[in-house]
Motif scaffolding. Structure first.
Motif, PDB file in Angstrom:
ATOM      1  N   ALA A   1       8.583 -25.593  39.384  1.00 56.68           N
ATOM      2  CA  ALA A   1       9.534 -24.418  39.638  1.00 56.68           C
ATOM      3  C   ALA A   1       8.337 -23.470  39.474  1.00 56.68           C
ATOM      4  CB  ALA A   1      10.466 -24.245  38.842  1.00 56.68           C
ATOM      5  N   ASP A   2       8.761 -22.028  39.666  1.00 53.67           N
ATOM      6  CA  ASP A   2       8.012 -20.851  39.513  1.00 53.67           C
ATOM      7  C   ASP A   2       7.546 -20.649  38.161  1.00 53.67           C
ATOM      8  OD1 ASP A   2      10.220 -19.935  38.470  1.00 53.67           O
ATOM      9  OD2 ASP A   2      10.484 -18.396  39.849  1.00 53.67           O
ATOM     10  N   GLY A   3       7.923 -21.026  37.005  1.00 51.12           N
ATOM     11  CA  GLY A   3       7.424 -20.866  35.792  1.00 51.12           C
ATOM     12  C   GLY A   3       7.913 -19.807  34.847  1.00 51.12           C
ATOM     13  N   THR A   4       9.322 -19.318  35.292  1.00 54.89           N
ATOM     14  CA  THR A   4       9.801 -18.477  34.738  1.00 54.89           C
ATOM     15  C   THR A   4      10.199 -18.759  33.232  1.00 54.89           C
ATOM     16  OG1 THR A   4      12.143 -19.040  35.206  1.00 54.89           O
ATOM     17  CG2 THR A   4      10.827 -17.529  36.657  1.00 54.89           C
ATOM     18  N   ARG A   5      10.396 -17.807  32.244  1.00 47.76           N
ATOM     19  CA  ARG A   5      10.645 -18.172  30.873  1.00 47.76           C
ATOM     20  C   ARG A   5      11.609 -19.259  30.962  1.00 47.76           C
ATOM     21  NH1 ARG A   5      11.070 -13.056  27.477  1.00 47.76           N
ATOM     22  NH2 ARG A   5      10.355 -11.749  29.183  1.00 47.76           N
ATOM     23  N   THR A   6      12.748 -19.136  31.512  1.00 45.34           N
ATOM     24  CA  THR A   6      13.995 -20.112  31.673  1.00 45.34           C
ATOM     25  C   THR A   6      13.342 -21.324  32.063  1.00 45.34           C
ATOM     26  OG1 THR A   6      15.574 -18.216  32.244  1.00 45.34           O
ATOM     27  CG2 THR A   6      16.269 -20.449  32.467  1.00 45.34           C
ATOM     28  N   THR A   7      12.658 -21.501  33.250  1.00 49.27           N
ATOM     29  CA  THR A   7      12.529 -23.106  33.668  1.00 49.27           C
ATOM     30  C   THR A   7      11.280 -23.485  32.706  1.00 49.27           C
ATOM     31  OG1 THR A   7      10.851 -21.989  35.102  1.00 49.27           O
ATOM     32  CG2 THR A   7      12.668 -22.474  35.914  1.00 49.27           C
ATOM     33  N   VAL A   8      10.573 -22.642  32.046  1.00 44.26           N
ATOM     34  CA  VAL A   8       9.489 -23.140  30.995  1.00 44.26           C
ATOM     35  C   VAL A   8      10.629 -23.820  29.996  1.00 44.26           C
ATOM     36  CG1 VAL A   8       7.984 -22.543  29.277  1.00 44.26           C
ATOM     37  CG2 VAL A   8       7.622 -21.902  31.861  1.00 44.26           C
ATOM     38  N   ARG A   9      11.322 -23.302  29.369  1.00 33.63           N
ATOM     39  CA  ARG A   9      12.235 -23.543  28.298  1.00 33.63           C
ATOM     40  C   ARG A   9      13.093 -24.912  28.554  1.00 33.63           C
ATOM     41  NH1 ARG A   9      14.015 -17.916  27.284  1.00 33.63           N
ATOM     42  NH2 ARG A   9      16.053 -18.721  28.289  1.00 33.63           N
ATOM     43  N   ILE A  10      13.494 -24.915  29.994  1.00 33.84           N
ATOM     44  CA  ILE A  10      14.272 -26.129  30.246  1.00 33.84           C
ATOM     45  C   ILE A  10      13.127 -27.233  30.341  1.00 33.84           C
ATOM     46  CG2 ILE A  10      15.296 -27.193  32.192  1.00 33.84           C
ATOM     47  CD1 ILE A  10      16.507 -24.454  32.844  1.00 33.84           C
ATOM     48  N   TYR A  11      11.875 -27.114  30.876  1.00 38.57           N
ATOM     49  CA  TYR A  11      10.861 -28.108  30.927  1.00 38.57           C
ATOM     50  C   TYR A  11      10.455 -28.628  29.636  1.00 38.57           C
ATOM     51  CZ  TYR A  11       6.968 -30.673  32.430  1.00 38.57           C
ATOM     52  OH  TYR A  11       5.982 -31.657  32.402  1.00 38.57           O
ATOM     53  N   GLN A  12      10.340 -27.624  28.630  1.00 35.89           N
ATOM     54  CA  GLN A  12       9.879 -28.055  27.230  1.00 35.89           C
ATOM     55  C   GLN A  12      11.017 -28.954  26.655  1.00 35.89           C
ATOM     56  OE1 GLN A  12       9.080 -24.225  25.672  1.00 35.89           O
ATOM     57  NE2 GLN A  12       6.862 -24.187  26.118  1.00 35.89           N
ATOM     58  N   ALA A  13      12.493 -28.488  26.904  1.00 41.33           N
ATOM     59  CA  ALA A  13      13.437 -29.492  26.189  1.00 41.33           C
ATOM     60  C   ALA A  13      13.472 -30.667  26.715  1.00 41.33           C
ATOM     61  CB  ALA A  13      14.715 -28.508  26.581  1.00 41.33           C
ATOM     62  N   LEU A  14      13.281 -30.795  28.223  1.00 43.55           N
ATOM     63  CA  LEU A  14      13.121 -32.125  28.644  1.00 43.55           C
ATOM     64  C   LEU A  14      11.831 -33.031  28.311  1.00 43.55           C
ATOM     65  CD1 LEU A  14      14.394 -31.149  32.523  1.00 43.55           C
ATOM     66  CD2 LEU A  14      15.638 -32.363  30.899  1.00 43.55           C
ATOM     67  N   GLU A  15      10.841 -32.157  27.997  1.00 45.62           N
ATOM     68  CA  GLU A  15       9.685 -33.035  27.444  1.00 45.62           C
ATOM     69  C   GLU A  15       9.925 -33.758  25.887  1.00 45.62           C
ATOM     70  OE1 GLU A  15       6.367 -33.540  28.845  1.00 45.62           O
ATOM     71  OE2 GLU A  15       7.695 -33.592  30.227  1.00 45.62           O
ATOM     72  N   LYS A  16      10.930 -32.685  25.367  1.00 42.97           N
ATOM     73  CA  LYS A  16      10.860 -33.490  23.871  1.00 42.97           C
ATOM     74  C   LYS A  16      12.463 -33.799  23.603  1.00 42.97           C
ATOM     75  CE  LYS A  16      11.255 -29.050  22.220  1.00 42.97           C
ATOM     76  NZ  LYS A  16      10.737 -27.729  21.007  1.00 42.97           N
ATOM     77  N   ILE A  17      13.135 -34.664  24.354  1.00 42.36           N
ATOM     78  CA  ILE A  17      14.218 -35.069  24.120  1.00 42.36           C
ATOM     79  C   ILE A  17      14.397 -35.804  22.965  1.00 42.36           C
ATOM     80  CG2 ILE A  17      16.245 -36.593  25.079  1.00 42.36           C
ATOM     81  CD1 ILE A  17      15.120 -36.052  27.831  1.00 42.36           C
ATOM     82  N   GLU A  18      15.519 -35.656  21.996  1.00 47.25           N
ATOM     83  CA  GLU A  18      15.679 -36.046  20.833  1.00 47.25           C
ATOM     84  C   GLU A  18      16.439 -37.251  20.912  1.00 47.25           C
ATOM     85  OE1 GLU A  18      16.263 -33.053  17.760  1.00 47.25           O
ATOM     86  OE2 GLU A  18      14.587 -31.990  18.532  1.00 47.25           O
ATOM     87  N   ALA A  19      16.198 -38.212  19.803  1.00 52.27           N
ATOM     88  CA  ALA A  19      17.601 -39.425  19.819  1.00 52.27           C
ATOM     89  C   ALA A  19      18.801 -38.639  19.067  1.00 52.27           C
ATOM     90  CB  ALA A  19      16.908 -40.571  18.998  1.00 52.27           C
ATOM     91  N   PRO A  20      19.719 -39.290  19.429  1.00 54.95           N
ATOM     92  CA  PRO A  20      20.989 -38.756  18.839  1.00 54.95           C
ATOM     93  C   PRO A  20      20.989 -38.968  17.188  1.00 54.95           C
ATOM     94  CG  PRO A  20      21.488 -40.627  20.106  1.00 54.95           C
ATOM     95  CD  PRO A  20      19.983 -40.353  20.482  1.00 54.95           C
ATOM     96  N   LYS A  21      21.453 -38.064  16.477  1.00 55.25           N
ATOM     97  CA  LYS A  21      21.589 -38.164  14.887  1.00 55.25           C
ATOM     98  C   LYS A  21      22.824 -39.098  14.686  1.00 55.25           C
ATOM     99  CE  LYS A  21      19.371 -33.740  14.203  1.00 55.25           C
ATOM    100  NZ  LYS A  21      19.266 -32.425  14.190  1.00 55.25           N
ATOM    101  N   PRO A  22      22.702 -39.852  13.752  1.00 58.03           N
ATOM    102  CA  PRO A  22      23.693 -40.752  13.382  1.00 58.03           C
ATOM    103  C   PRO A  22      24.868 -39.875  12.826  1.00 58.03           C
ATOM    104  CG  PRO A  22      21.669 -41.230  12.137  1.00 58.03           C
ATOM    105  CD  PRO A  22      21.464 -40.280  12.894  1.00 58.03           C
ATOM    106  N   ALA A  23      25.980 -40.562  12.952  1.00 62.40           N
ATOM    107  CA  ALA A  23      27.163 -39.784  12.568  1.00 62.40           C
ATOM    108  C   ALA A  23      27.277 -39.986  11.154  1.00 62.40           C
ATOM    109  CB  ALA A  23      28.492 -40.126  13.300  1.00 62.40           C
ATOM    110  N   PRO A  24      27.479 -38.929  10.325  1.00 62.29           N
ATOM    111  CA  PRO A  24      27.765 -39.241   8.975  1.00 62.29           C
ATOM    112  C   PRO A  24      28.835 -40.118   8.441  1.00 62.29           C
ATOM    113  CG  PRO A  24      28.687 -37.144   9.407  1.00 62.29           C
ATOM    114  CD  PRO A  24      27.974 -37.615  10.831  1.00 62.29           C
ATOM    115  N   ALA A  25      28.526 -40.779   7.407  1.00 67.98           N
ATOM    116  CA  ALA A  25      29.620 -41.909   7.133  1.00 67.98           C
ATOM    117  C   ALA A  25      30.909 -41.265   6.634  1.00 67.98           C
ATOM    118  CB  ALA A  25      28.967 -42.906   5.830  1.00 67.98           C
ATOM    119  N   ASP A  26      31.840 -42.004   6.598  1.00 71.18           N
ATOM    120  CA  ASP A  26      33.206 -41.324   6.074  1.00 71.18           C
ATOM    121  C   ASP A  26      33.106 -41.139   4.646  1.00 71.18           C
ATOM    122  OD1 ASP A  26      34.417 -41.378   8.624  1.00 71.18           O
ATOM    123  OD2 ASP A  26      35.364 -43.326   8.274  1.00 71.18           O
TER     124      ASP A  26
END
Length: 125
Positions: A37-62
């Motif tokens: 894409a054209d490199g607007t701030r929004t597309t850059v932020r989306i791209y950065q988020a897709l580059e560092k996808i985090e593993a889900p955090k485990p749910a806290p125990a009861d």
């Protein structure tokens, strides 16, 4: 299969966010499209988020409860700054906060205990 839905999350201010659920292949394809894409701030932020996808955090125990970044073991006994001991009753207040009891103070919730008598230290046998 890709899905998207609106969710409302409450923080200091309520905002509506869009949650996009993708398979890994779909995320790879979207990363490629956004990267071209054209490199607007929004597309850059989306791209950065897709580059560092985090593993889900485990749910806290009861049997634990997190308050102000500290996880408390609901099966344990805790001592306050005066040495009085507090135990979790197994009940919760309407806001979800676990109820505690102390022989000197009766029943209350964890936030009130920490504000008045904190910090709490786990008592080990």
């Amino acid at each position: 299969m890709a899905t998207a839905q609106y969710e409302t999350r409450t923080r200091t201010v309520e905002e509506t966010v869009v949650v996009l659920t993708l398979t890994e292949d779909e995320a790879d394809e979207l990363r490629t499209i956004v990267g071209l894409a054209d490199g607007t701030r929004t597309t850059v932020r989306i791209y950065q988020a897709l580059e560092k996808i985090e593993a889900p955090k485990p749910a806290p125990a009861d049997d634990t409860f997190e308050y102000d970044g500290v996880t408390y073991d609901l099966d344990a006994t805790y001592a306050d700054k005066q040495g009085d001991t507090w135990t979790f009753t197994g009940n919760r207040h309407s806001n979800g906060s676990p109820a505690l009891v102390c022989e000197y103070s009766g029943y209350t919730e964890i936030g009130d205990v920490l504000d008045s008598y904190g910090p709490l230290t786990k008592v080990t046998p």
